[in-house]
Design a protein around this motif. Structure first.
Motif, PDB file in Angstrom:
ATOM      1  N   VAL A 226       0.874  -1.179   0.000  1.00 37.71           N
ATOM      2  CA  VAL A 226       0.000   0.000   0.000  1.00 37.71           C
ATOM      3  C   VAL A 226       0.906   1.223   0.000  1.00 37.71           C
ATOM      4  CG1 VAL A 226      -1.622   1.366   1.377  1.00 37.71           C
ATOM      5  CG2 VAL A 226      -1.970  -1.095   1.146  1.00 37.71           C
ATOM      6  N   GLU A 227       0.549   2.205  -0.812  1.00 31.84           N
ATOM      7  CA  GLU A 227       1.391   3.409  -0.905  1.00 31.84           C
ATOM      8  C   GLU A 227       0.517   4.658  -0.902  1.00 31.84           C
ATOM      9  OE1 GLU A 227       4.194   5.635  -4.227  1.00 31.84           O
ATOM     10  OE2 GLU A 227       4.237   3.440  -4.150  1.00 31.84           O
ATOM     11  N   ARG A 228       1.028   5.703  -0.269  1.00 29.86           N
ATOM     12  CA  ARG A 228       0.436   7.037  -0.369  1.00 29.86           C
ATOM     13  C   ARG A 228       1.577   8.000  -0.629  1.00 29.86           C
ATOM     14  NH1 ARG A 228      -4.304   9.732   0.857  1.00 29.86           N
ATOM     15  NH2 ARG A 228      -4.116  11.911   1.452  1.00 29.86           N
ATOM     16  N   SER A 229       1.515   8.674  -1.778  1.00 26.02           N
ATOM     17  CA  SER A 229       2.614   9.551  -2.169  1.00 26.02           C
ATOM     18  C   SER A 229       2.104  10.907  -2.622  1.00 26.02           C
ATOM     19  CB  SER A 229       3.432   8.914  -3.310  1.00 26.02           C
ATOM     20  OG  SER A 229       4.137   7.796  -2.843  1.00 26.02           O
ATOM     21  N   TYR A 230       2.892  11.921  -2.313  1.00 27.89           N
ATOM     22  CA  TYR A 230       2.646  13.282  -2.783  1.00 27.89           C
ATOM     23  C   TYR A 230       3.624  13.591  -3.907  1.00 27.89           C
ATOM     24  CZ  TYR A 230      -0.233  14.193   1.355  1.00 27.89           C
ATOM     25  OH  TYR A 230      -1.213  14.155   2.316  1.00 27.89           O
ATOM     26  N   TYR A 231       3.091  14.050  -5.036  1.00 27.72           N
ATOM     27  CA  TYR A 231       3.907  14.446  -6.186  1.00 27.72           C
ATOM     28  C   TYR A 231       3.727  15.942  -6.424  1.00 27.72           C
ATOM     29  CZ  TYR A 231       3.985   9.453  -7.591  1.00 27.72           C
ATOM     30  OH  TYR A 231       4.139   8.096  -7.642  1.00 27.72           O
ATOM     31  N   ARG A 232       4.796  16.641  -6.667  1.00 26.08           N
ATOM     32  CA  ARG A 232       4.682  18.075  -6.944  1.00 26.08           C
ATOM     33  C   ARG A 232       3.910  18.313  -8.236  1.00 26.08           C
ATOM     34  NH1 ARG A 232       9.689  21.929  -5.482  1.00 26.08           N
ATOM     35  NH2 ARG A 232       8.422  23.180  -6.904  1.00 26.08           N
ATOM     36  N   GLY A 233       2.815  19.054  -8.125  1.00 24.99           N
ATOM     37  CA  GLY A 233       1.964  19.303  -9.280  1.00 24.99           C
ATOM     38  C   GLY A 233       2.609  20.175 -10.341  1.00 24.99           C
ATOM     39  N   ASP A 234       3.643  20.925  -9.960  1.00 26.83           N
ATOM     40  CA  ASP A 234       4.341  21.751 -10.948  1.00 26.83           C
ATOM     41  C   ASP A 234       5.469  20.985 -11.623  1.00 26.83           C
ATOM     42  OD1 ASP A 234       5.791  21.603  -8.586  1.00 26.83           O
ATOM     43  OD2 ASP A 234       6.551  23.655  -8.694  1.00 26.83           O
ATOM     44  N   LYS A 235       5.639  19.712 -11.263  1.00 19.76           N
ATOM     45  CA  LYS A 235       6.703  18.898 -11.857  1.00 19.76           C
ATOM     46  C   LYS A 235       6.180  17.651 -12.558  1.00 19.76           C
ATOM     47  CE  LYS A 235       9.970  21.563 -10.369  1.00 19.76           C
ATOM     48  NZ  LYS A 235      10.765  22.367 -11.311  1.00 19.76           N
ATOM     49  N   TYR A 236       4.911  17.308 -12.293  1.00 20.82           N
ATOM     50  CA  TYR A 236       4.364  16.055 -12.810  1.00 20.82           C
ATOM     51  C   TYR A 236       3.136  16.265 -13.670  1.00 20.82           C
ATOM     52  CZ  TYR A 236       7.148  12.605 -10.258  1.00 20.82           C
ATOM     53  OH  TYR A 236       8.164  11.807  -9.819  1.00 20.82           O
ATOM     54  N   LYS A 237       2.963  15.334 -14.617  1.00 18.76           N
ATOM     55  CA  LYS A 237       1.719  15.155 -15.346  1.00 18.76           C
ATOM     56  C   LYS A 237       1.388  13.667 -15.258  1.00 18.76           C
ATOM     57  CE  LYS A 237       2.672  18.820 -18.752  1.00 18.76           C
ATOM     58  NZ  LYS A 237       2.925  19.107 -20.181  1.00 18.76           N
ATOM     59  N   PHE A 238       0.086  13.361 -15.217  1.00 20.89           N
ATOM     60  CA  PHE A 238      -0.322  11.964 -15.156  1.00 20.89           C
ATOM     61  C   PHE A 238      -1.122  11.607 -16.399  1.00 20.89           C
ATOM     62  CE2 PHE A 238       0.885  12.472 -10.791  1.00 20.89           C
ATOM     63  CZ  PHE A 238       1.266  11.192 -10.393  1.00 20.89           C
ATOM     64  N   ALA A 239      -0.849  10.421 -16.918  1.00 20.57           N
ATOM     65  CA  ALA A 239      -1.583   9.882 -18.059  1.00 20.57           C
ATOM     66  C   ALA A 239      -2.303   8.614 -17.610  1.00 20.57           C
ATOM     67  CB  ALA A 239      -0.627   9.573 -19.204  1.00 20.57           C
ATOM     68  N   ILE A 240      -3.266   8.182 -18.396  1.00 24.25           N
ATOM     69  CA  ILE A 240      -4.052   6.994 -18.076  1.00 24.25           C
ATOM     70  C   ILE A 240      -3.833   5.937 -19.148  1.00 24.25           C
ATOM     71  CG2 ILE A 240      -6.358   6.056 -17.648  1.00 24.25           C
ATOM     72  CD1 ILE A 240      -5.484   8.095 -15.560  1.00 24.25           C
ATOM     73  N   SER A 241      -3.559   4.708 -18.719  1.00 23.43           N
ATOM     74  CA  SER A 241      -3.453   3.577 -19.638  1.00 23.43           C
ATOM     75  C   SER A 241      -4.687   2.708 -19.453  1.00 23.43           C
ATOM     76  CB  SER A 241      -2.186   2.763 -19.340  1.00 23.43           C
ATOM     77  OG  SER A 241      -2.133   1.604 -20.139  1.00 23.43           O
ATOM     78  N   ALA A 242      -5.473   2.561 -20.511  1.00 20.75           N
ATOM     79  CA  ALA A 242      -6.700   1.767 -20.418  1.00 20.75           C
ATOM     80  C   ALA A 242      -6.431   0.322 -20.823  1.00 20.75           C
ATOM     81  CB  ALA A 242      -7.779   2.355 -21.346  1.00 20.75           C
TER      82      ALA A 242
END
Length: 250
Positions: A226-242
């Motif tokens: 189980v993981e809970r992580s904070y990513y800097r929003g000014d450094k990251y973009k997230f994509a979705i793989s379906a």
């Protein structure tokens, strides 16, 4: 007549520019170029060297040649729903994109009683003992991720003796021979203030954060991580793989 190796390198670079090949993606190997373009190993090798010399990729010995991150703001793209992306791990992904990764471990301890967590409306229970690792993840000299990970020592005994920069997902499969059936992930956002007790990023102004909660589930619905992580929003973009295909992963 334009040399063949330049035509090949231009074609691969065009794929990078168009976004078909993303930062951290592996570009075709020397053997793959030989088969695809019916060229000699010398031509294929010169093509890869040309791509690298022009700053679009980097060769990592024993692994291959990977697309470098050339975005002006060095945004990192991470893909949800992709077993492949999860398997590659944080450390290896940053190396492939041309960054220098390192970790600062804030806490590494064993919880004898286990944990419970709710992710995407579902309750997950991990029986003890559980390894807790809280670490800050750096790209070059900047903290970009604050990560808390819980790992089942029941399913992965002695994993606490391993270094924290490994891809734990690979270790679950290769060392402990666990078959991963599902990775449950949810993504949310919040604004982190400089005076927040959660600010381990050394922030001096309000900064958007992605919060990723995830559970790695193997056979018989057993939770291995189980993981809970904070990513800097000014450094990251997230994509979705379906519809990721587990068996299609290399």
């Amino acid at each position: 007549m334009r040399p063949k190796f330049l035509s090949i390198s231009d074609y691969v670079i065009d794929k990078i520019k168009s976004g078909e090949l993303q930062p951290g993606d592996k570009i075709p190997s020397e053997n793959e170029l030989i088969k695809s373009y019916n060229v000699s190993n010398t031509t294929a090798r010169k093509s890869l060297l040309e791509i690298e010399n022009r700053g679009w990729a980097k060769r990592i010995k024993g692994k291959g040649t990977f697309v470098l991150n050339r975005t002006v703001d060095h945004h990192l793209t991470r893909t949800l729903g992709s077993i492949h992306a999860t398997r590659r791990g944080f450390h290896e992904s940053l190396l492939a994109e041309g960054f220098k990764p390192h970790n600062l471990v804030l806490e590494k301890t064993v919880l004898e009683d286990g944990i419970s967590s709710e992710i995407g409306g579902k309750h997950f229970i991990m029986e003890g003992p559980v390894l807790k690792i809280h670490q800050l993840r750096y790209a070059d000299d900047e903290i970009i991720k604050d990560e808390v990970k819980y790992i089942s020592l029941k399913l992965c005994p002695k994993i606490n003796r391993m270094p924290t920069e490994i891809s734990y997902f690979k270790v679950y499969e290769s060392t402990y021979h666990l078959r991963i059936d599902e990775v449950k992930q949810t993504l949310s956002t919040e604004i982190m203030e400089p005076d927040s007790s959660m600010n381990n990023f050394e922030l001096t102004k309000s900064t958007p954060m992605f919060i990723l909660d995830s559970a790695v589930i193997c056979k018989d619905d057993k939770v291995v991580e189980v993981e809970r992580s904070y990513y800097r929003g000014d450094k990251y973009k997230f994509a979705i793989s379906a519809n990721p295909d587990y068996d299609d992963i290399q």
